[in-house]
Design an enzyme around this catalytic site. Structure first.
Site, PDB file in Angstrom:
ATOM      1  N   GLU A 159       0.852  -1.186   0.000  1.00 18.09           N
ATOM      2  CA  GLU A 159       0.000   0.000   0.000  1.00 18.09           C
ATOM      3  C   GLU A 159       0.886   1.233   0.000  1.00 18.09           C
ATOM      4  O   GLU A 159       1.848   1.315   0.773  1.00 18.09           O
ATOM      5  CB  GLU A 159      -0.916   0.004   1.230  1.00 18.09           C
ATOM      6  N   GLU A 164      -2.860  11.071   3.134  1.00 21.16           N
ATOM      7  CA  GLU A 164      -3.866  10.820   4.154  1.00 21.16           C
ATOM      8  C   GLU A 164      -3.929  12.053   5.056  1.00 21.16           C
ATOM      9  O   GLU A 164      -2.935  12.763   5.214  1.00 21.16           O
ATOM     10  CB  GLU A 164      -3.517   9.600   5.009  1.00 21.16           C
TER      11      GLU A 164
END
Length: 277
Positions: A159, A164
């Site tokens: 990932e 974020e």
């Protein structure tokens, strides 16, 4: 960038298939945060969605991911992802993902999450986004290994979190990688903070340049981090095709739950997504 000056590109024609790109690039060096870092120039545009068609997303490029997922998509998230225009729509060249507080299919919130049908290894990935705000609001622009599934489980599939953001911290975003031995709370990560500005008051470009031996992280073309195989305690699992995901989560282990001061609805506005090799 003004919408009138954006590239006029038919995303369907440029839609990329699942394949491993081996591209040529030249190397320069740059100084950021007192580190000497390698920078690759990827200039051939291979996929772009400018969201210029009002209404639904481009089904040649994207799939919806629906529901609450297992264990709140693995993060104890609280929302139900839908494909309703109330939660995701394109208007005036902007993709709007909306998180709402409402009872729906057993959940207390709704929102949306989309994933590319195609996948690519290496290149430059970037999106111009205006973020939402509030305790418990968790937008993300990220990549997930295309082989994730029953045979290759997370985090072995890899990932790459390009961006974020905790809604309660409107000046700071985070860039991370996850793999075996460095996932979840142990991810390899670095933060980038604005000075005298916030990510919820205007658009910013979030990107990575990803080559076989490194992943460089950018905000508005400022190089703020580089991650290499030497930086991870486990296997370097970033050498195969990944898909792009855009989502706006509510709650979860990274941000906590909304509180009485969290205002709904909240919107994540995406001006464009572009991929180069």
């Amino acid at each position: 960038m003004n919408k009138t000056t954006k590239y006029k590109i038919k995303a369907k024609a440029l839609f990329f298939k699942s394949f491993l790109l081996v591209s040529s690039f030249f190397i320069i060096t740059s100084c950021a945060n007192d580190d000497t870092q390698t920078v690759a120039e990827f200039t051939q545009l291979v996929m772009a969605d400018e969201f210029d068609t009002d209404g639904m997303i481009n089904s040649d490029i994207w799939d919806y991911e629906i529901g609450t997922g297992e264990n709140g998509w693995g993060n104890n998230e609280l929302q139900y992802y839908t494909n309703r225009t109330e939660n995701i729509t394109a208007q005036n060249g902007i993709l709007i993902i909306t998180a709402k507080k409402e009872s729906f299919e057993g959940a207390s919130y709704t929102s949306a999450r989309i994933v590319t049908k195609g996948a690519q290894a290496y290149g430059r990935y970037e999106a111009r986004i205006r973020l939402p705000y509030g305790q418990g609001i968790w937008p993300a622009f990220w990549l997930l290994g295309a082989d994730c599934g029953p045979a290759v489980v997370w985090p072995q599939c890899g990932e790459i979190d390009i961006m974020e953001y905790r809604g309660q911290e409107p000046t700071t975003i985070h860039g991370s990688v996850h793999g075996n031995g460095f996932s979840g709370g142990d991810a390899i990560t670095k933060s980038y903070s604005l000075i005298n500005d916030r990510f919820d008051t205007g658009f910013h470009v979030f990107g990575i340049e990803w080559a076989p031996e490194y992943i460089n992280y950018y905000v508005d073309d400022v190089l703020y981090n580089q991650i290499t195989p030497a930086d991870v305690p486990g296997e370097w699992v970033f050498n195969h095709p990944f898909k792009i995901i855009l989502n706006l989560a509510v709650g979860g282990s990274f941000v906590g739950s909304p509180n009485s001061e969290t205002v709904f609805p909240q919107t994540m506005l995406i001006d464009y997504v572009r991929v180069y090799k």
